[in-house]
Design a protein around this motif. Structure first.
Motif, PDB file in Angstrom:
ATOM      1  N   ALA A 180      -7.261   7.670   8.793  1.00  0.00           N
ATOM      2  CA  ALA A 180      -7.671   6.221   8.542  1.00  0.00           C
ATOM      3  C   ALA A 180      -6.412   5.576   8.481  1.00  0.00           C
ATOM      4  N   ASP A 181      -6.526   4.182   8.660  1.00  0.00           N
ATOM      5  CA  ASP A 181      -5.526   3.283   8.306  1.00  0.00           C
ATOM      6  C   ASP A 181      -6.146   2.049   7.307  1.00  0.00           C
ATOM      7  N   LEU A 182      -5.461   1.858   6.259  1.00  0.00           N
ATOM      8  CA  LEU A 182      -5.940   0.766   5.491  1.00  0.00           C
ATOM      9  C   LEU A 182      -4.895  -0.652   5.718  1.00  0.00           C
ATOM     10  N   ILE A 183      -5.643  -1.498   5.892  1.00  0.00           N
ATOM     11  CA  ILE A 183      -4.963  -2.691   6.084  1.00  0.00           C
ATOM     12  C   ILE A 183      -5.281  -4.071   5.295  1.00  0.00           C
ATOM     13  N   ALA A 184      -4.456  -4.608   4.395  1.00  0.00           N
ATOM     14  CA  ALA A 184      -4.672  -5.682   3.608  1.00  0.00           C
ATOM     15  C   ALA A 184      -3.822  -6.750   3.592  1.00  0.00           C
ATOM     16  N   PHE A 185      -4.218  -7.918   3.440  1.00  0.00           N
ATOM     17  CA  PHE A 185      -3.420  -8.955   3.466  1.00  0.00           C
ATOM     18  C   PHE A 185      -3.375  -9.831   2.141  1.00  0.00           C
ATOM     19  N   ASP A 186      -2.523 -10.575   1.891  1.00  0.00           N
ATOM     20  CA  ASP A 186      -2.360 -11.368   0.864  1.00  0.00           C
ATOM     21  C   ASP A 186      -1.460 -12.794   1.643  1.00  0.00           C
ATOM     22  N   THR A 187      -2.211 -13.834   1.273  1.00  0.00           N
ATOM     23  CA  THR A 187      -1.629 -15.047   1.967  1.00  0.00           C
ATOM     24  C   THR A 187      -1.357 -16.257   0.950  1.00  0.00           C
ATOM     25  N   ASP A 188      -0.618 -17.257   1.352  1.00  0.00           N
ATOM     26  CA  ASP A 188      -0.588 -18.604   0.633  1.00  0.00           C
ATOM     27  C   ASP A 188      -0.477 -19.718   1.785  1.00  0.00           C
ATOM     28  N   GLU A 189      -0.270 -20.674   1.715  1.00  0.00           N
ATOM     29  CA  GLU A 189      -0.331 -21.818   2.761  1.00  0.00           C
ATOM     30  C   GLU A 189       0.614 -21.771   3.659  1.00  0.00           C
ATOM     31  N   LEU A 190       1.671 -20.971   3.437  1.00  0.00           N
ATOM     32  CA  LEU A 190       3.068 -20.894   4.506  1.00  0.00           C
ATOM     33  C   LEU A 190       2.910 -19.452   5.149  1.00  0.00           C
ATOM     34  N   GLU A 191       3.016 -18.431   4.346  1.00  0.00           N
ATOM     35  CA  GLU A 191       3.169 -17.038   4.828  1.00  0.00           C
ATOM     36  C   GLU A 191       1.950 -16.274   4.470  1.00  0.00           C
ATOM     37  N   ALA A 192       2.206 -15.120   5.175  1.00  0.00           N
ATOM     38  CA  ALA A 192       1.080 -13.920   4.949  1.00  0.00           C
ATOM     39  C   ALA A 192       1.922 -12.545   4.796  1.00  0.00           C
ATOM     40  N   ALA A 193       1.277 -11.824   3.868  1.00  0.00           N
ATOM     41  CA  ALA A 193       1.941 -10.342   3.801  1.00  0.00           C
ATOM     42  C   ALA A 193       1.015  -9.445   4.022  1.00  0.00           C
ATOM     43  N   VAL A 194       1.272  -8.477   4.823  1.00  0.00           N
ATOM     44  CA  VAL A 194       0.321  -7.385   5.229  1.00  0.00           C
ATOM     45  C   VAL A 194       0.896  -6.043   4.834  1.00  0.00           C
ATOM     46  N   GLN A 195       0.082  -5.443   4.603  1.00  0.00           N
ATOM     47  CA  GLN A 195       0.489  -3.914   4.018  1.00  0.00           C
ATOM     48  C   GLN A 195      -0.617  -2.794   5.026  1.00  0.00           C
ATOM     49  N   ILE A 196      -0.145  -1.834   5.366  1.00  0.00           N
ATOM     50  CA  ILE A 196      -0.852  -0.857   5.862  1.00  0.00           C
ATOM     51  C   ILE A 196      -0.333   0.457   5.365  1.00  0.00           C
ATOM     52  N   PHE A 197      -1.324   1.247   4.597  1.00  0.00           N
ATOM     53  CA  PHE A 197      -1.426   2.840   4.474  1.00  0.00           C
ATOM     54  C   PHE A 197      -1.932   3.711   5.477  1.00  0.00           C
ATOM     55  N   ILE A 198      -1.144   4.329   5.879  1.00  0.00           N
ATOM     56  CA  ILE A 198      -1.526   5.577   6.997  1.00  0.00           C
ATOM     57  C   ILE A 198      -2.101   6.998   6.294  1.00  0.00           C
ATOM     58  N   VAL A 199      -3.218   6.946   6.335  1.00  0.00           N
ATOM     59  CA  VAL A 199      -3.835   8.403   5.721  1.00  0.00           C
ATOM     60  C   VAL A 199      -4.143   9.205   6.862  1.00  0.00           C
ATOM     61  N   ARG A 200      -3.420  10.311   6.723  1.00  0.00           N
ATOM     62  CA  ARG A 200      -3.899  11.482   7.846  1.00  0.00           C
ATOM     63  C   ARG A 200      -4.291  12.865   6.851  1.00  0.00           C
ATOM     64  N   GLY A 201      -5.021  13.444   7.432  1.00  0.00           N
ATOM     65  CA  GLY A 201      -5.807  14.838   6.885  1.00  0.00           C
ATOM     66  C   GLY A 201      -6.047  14.271   5.115  1.00  0.00           C
ATOM     67  N   GLY A 202      -6.377  13.212   4.721  1.00  0.00           N
ATOM     68  CA  GLY A 202      -6.665  12.672   3.652  1.00  0.00           C
ATOM     69  C   GLY A 202      -5.494  12.614   2.767  1.00  0.00           C
ATOM     70  N   ARG A 203      -4.323  12.634   3.196  1.00  0.00           N
ATOM     71  CA  ARG A 203      -3.165  12.242   2.411  1.00  0.00           C
ATOM     72  C   ARG A 203      -2.396  11.002   2.707  1.00  0.00           C
ATOM     73  N   ILE A 204      -1.666  10.183   2.178  1.00  0.00           N
ATOM     74  CA  ILE A 204      -0.907   9.016   2.459  1.00  0.00           C
ATOM     75  C   ILE A 204       0.229   9.449   3.152  1.00  0.00           C
ATOM     76  N   ARG A 205       0.368   9.439   4.465  1.00  0.00           N
ATOM     77  CA  ARG A 205       1.476   9.844   5.261  1.00  0.00           C
ATOM     78  C   ARG A 205       2.794   8.779   5.101  1.00  0.00           C
ATOM     79  N   ALA A 206       2.279   7.446   5.336  1.00  0.00           N
ATOM     80  CA  ALA A 206       3.531   6.282   5.642  1.00  0.00           C
ATOM     81  C   ALA A 206       2.808   5.174   4.840  1.00  0.00           C
ATOM     82  N   GLN A 207       3.686   4.208   4.577  1.00  0.00           N
ATOM     83  CA  GLN A 207       3.297   2.889   4.128  1.00  0.00           C
ATOM     84  C   GLN A 207       4.150   1.962   4.733  1.00  0.00           C
ATOM     85  N   ARG A 208       3.719   0.880   5.423  1.00  0.00           N
ATOM     86  CA  ARG A 208       4.435  -0.125   6.001  1.00  0.00           C
ATOM     87  C   ARG A 208       4.070  -1.557   5.603  1.00  0.00           C
TER      88      ARG A 208
END
Length: 699
Positions: free
Chosen positions: A257-285
């Protein structure tokens, strides 16, 4: 700058079907690409009066000189065509989630005859396979150091490789068996390819196969009494397990699974993605991008805890762009691997299957978990299914481990946005530029070295409070922060934000005037500023260093006019006043009918926004304290002579304050430490608001 009316399509000429549109500038370059379910309804929004447009949208339509569109058969086709055009034209005004240039990665130069593994930062290049990104550089180097025990791939530069090839002896890593030393022919090309394929297979997530193979070989060696070989394989297995331990187990063993979340204000948005493979967090961007202002709800004010109305469209755009890019990149890697395999077949005359690199992992997982449902969710899900070639489940997790992990991803997004803001204002050069931007935008003679900002916080007129925060040289000076309880303009369920702003301004600058009159020979830096304890909850009793050059109120023209009326009343002429309207980040000054618009990438706007957000945070914190204090209040708090210990004993004895009120004087007197006189005081205090006995006598 072009006038949008000069290129507005004639009425009735825009179709009402779904499609994709392009805005071009006077040179013919595409500056913005968008999509719409109804082209006519969408494009007409761009040709409203400029004052009603979002600042970035206003800038875009003024930069453009023409608009054109393409009608498509469905909304899914519109999503695909929009992505294709954004990729092709790279428009300036579109949000682009480009590859991170800062995260460290592990890279394998598969284009070389003897590929090497190395630490890498930067843009992707052809002939190189990338793994990661990793959160820290040390994690890349440690992973590489551990894996070379099991897969002795070379890590040296081409210069070092060529030097040892000419010398005829390997380097130190070759002597300690952390490199298979292809430079001196210790392994041939086919054997080295096997090492590289195993290395890349492990990094691609196929760890179980590697562990099973090492375990089998270790057991076979032990059964054959080859104990040194078995011990070496045991150490290799420990190294592999250590690498796997660094990948946190968060979900079930078969979860991709990939888990994707945002946090925003009036000007910008931050997005984070956790890449889960085989139940383990393989990467984060993660990315922080500027919002286009074209999202639905971009004009609406964001309050504490309120969801950003632009979030669904941000989620949609990210899913389409990120996974389309990922699939395109994997297809390019497959084509490159096929080309390299064919080249090796021609050079060595072996079977192509024996030299093929392991297939890159599938870029679109079975599950995509998001913080908010994307706009046009069915069309987005259909597009992702086409990209994957199988079913894709796009949903918002509601409970369990996945929902808990989503909260972690959200916290990471919030922290990324916060750190991004701090980086901008924490840099000395950026702070200096920010102060200069504010000075130029407001036409001030000097840069505002000291700025104060006030904000109001309440819930439906209850616990109405205000904050006053101070920034000096672009940094918060928390020792000078002040907190106010609003008394005149609000209370008992009544609230007046404009009146509250006027009250805070009057209380702050009336004291300033009084001190100035009382100390005419002292410089402003020595003036006392304090409020009576009943009026102001202050974080300290320090004096303010000097009056601000800039006083900021949170709000638009009504709030600014109210504060200016107070300035006129008190004769304040040496302080500049502005209001910062959160809806469009407009700067309002009292004497102008139109707001001042700072460029969205201006350091000055970021600093003003940080000051306003800090005032909002400080006010919210104080409001919550007051609300919590009120909710904890008890009917026993005001009883004369009744301390905390006896209050606690009373409640414990009767079970609740309600039961204490129902008790007689004699029953209250039974509590330890409560005498007859105190019992009568308690009874009288609890029944002081009871109705008087009727004419028939005592109740």
């Amino acid at each position: 700058m072009a006038n949008p009316e000069s290129y507005r399509p004639a009425p009735g000429t825009i179709p009402t079907e779904p499609g994709v549109y392009k805005f071009r500038d006077s040179s013919g370059r595409v500056v913005y690409v968008g999509k719409a379910k109804n082209l006519r309804a969408r494009l007409n929004n761009y040709f409203q009066p400029p004052a009603q447009l979002h600042p970035r949208t206003r800038q875009m339509v003024s930069t453009a000189a023409s608009v054109e569109w393409t009608v498509v058969a469905s909304e899914v086709e519109a999503l695909q065509l929009e992505y294709t055009w954004i990729k092709r034209f790279d428009p300036w005004f579109n949000v682009m989630y480009r590859d991170d240039k800062t995260y460290p990665m592990l890279a394998v130069s598969v284009g070389e005859r003897f590929p090497r593994a190395f630490f890498y930062r930067g843009p992707r290049r052809k002939g190189v396979r990338y793994f990661g990104p990793y959160s820290h550089a040390w994690a890349v180097r440690e992973t590489l150091d551990l894996l070379t025990r099991v897969f002795p791939i070379r890590t040296c530069s081409n210069g070092v490789y060529n030097r040892h090839q000419s010398l005829g002896r390997p380097c130190l890593l070759g002597y300690i068996d952390k490199c298979s030393a292809p430079c001196v022919g210790r392994v041939d090309e086919a054997e080295y390819d096997e090492i590289v394929r195993g290395f890349m297979a492990f990094l691609s997530g196929r760890t179980d196969t590697v562990v099973k193979e090492l375990t089998r070989r270790m057991n076979d060696a032990a059964a054959a009494l080859e104990f040194e070989k078995a011990a070496r394989l045991r150490d290799d297995l420990e190294a592999v397990n250590k690498v796997m331990e660094r990948q946190t187990v968060v979900l079930g063993g078969d979860t991709d699974a990939d888990l994707i979340a945002f946090d925003t204000d009036e000007l910008e948005a931050a997005v984070q993605i956790f890449i889960v493979r085989g139940g383990r967090i393989r990467a984060q961007r993660g990315w922080v991008v500027e919002k286009t202002g074209d999202e639905p709800g971009s004009r609406e004010r964001l309050e504490e805890g309120q969801a950003d109305p632009a979030l669904p469209s941000l989620v949609r755009d990210f899913l389409v762009q990120y996974y389309s890019d990922a699939v395109e990149r994997v297809n390019e890697e497959k084509a490159e691997d096929a080309r390299l395999a064919a080249s090796k077949v021609r050079r060595r005359g072996v079977d192509q299957e024996s030299v093929a690199a392991p297939a890159p992992p599938v870029p679109v997982p079975h599950e995509i978990l998001v913080c908010d449902e994307p706009a046009e969710a069915p069309e987005v899900a259909e597009l992702l299914c086409e990209l994957r070639g199988a079913a894709v489940d796009v949903r918002v997790p509601q409970r369990g481990d996945k929902a808990a992990l989503m909260q972690t991803v959200k916290r990471n997004a919030s922290e990324a946005l916060h750190q991004h803001k701090l980086k901008r204002v924490g840099d000395l050069t950026a702070r200096s530029q920010a102060l200069k931007d504010i000075q130029d935008a407001l036409g001030m003679d000097e840069a505002p070295l000291r700025m104060e900002c006030t904000d109001i916080s309440h819930i439906q007129g209850t616990d109405v409070v205000a904050s006053l925060v101070v920034f000096e040289d672009g940094l918060p000076k928390k020792s000078d922060y002040r907190r106010y309880r609003i008394k005149e303009a609000a209370g008992e369920g009544r609230s007046d934000d404009v009146g509250s702003i006027a009250e805070v301004t009057r209380r702050r600058f009336k004291r300033y005037n009084d001190d100035k009159l009382a100390n005419p020979d002292e410089e402003a830096g020595a003036m006392m500023f304090a409020e009576e304890a009943a009026e102001v909850e202050a974080t300290s009793t320090r004096r303010f260093a000097y009056p601000p050059q800039l006083f900021i109120v949170d709000g638009g023209k009504p709030q600014v006019n109210a504060a200016q009326a107070v300035f006129d009343e008190l004769g304040i002429v040496d302080v500049r006043l502005i209001g910062l309207a959160k809806r469009l980040e407009e700067v309002w000054v009292p004497e102008d009918d139109e707001p001042v618009i700072l460029p969205r990438n201006s350091d000055g706007l970021y600093l003003l926004q940080q000051i306003r957000d800090e005032a909002h945070r400080f006010a919210i914190t104080y409001h919550r304290q007051q609300r919590s204090k009120r909710m904890r209040a008890s009917a026993l708090d005001g009883v004369p002579g009744l301390g905390p210990a006896r209050r606690s004993d009373l409640v414990k004895h009767f079970g609740s304050v309600k039961k204490v009120k129902e008790a007689s004087v004699e029953q209250i007197q039974e509590v330890k430490g409560v005498g007859p006189k105190l019992a009568e005081v308690i009874f009288a205090h609890l029944h002081k608001d009871d109705p008087l006995p009727g004419p028939g006598g005592m109740n």
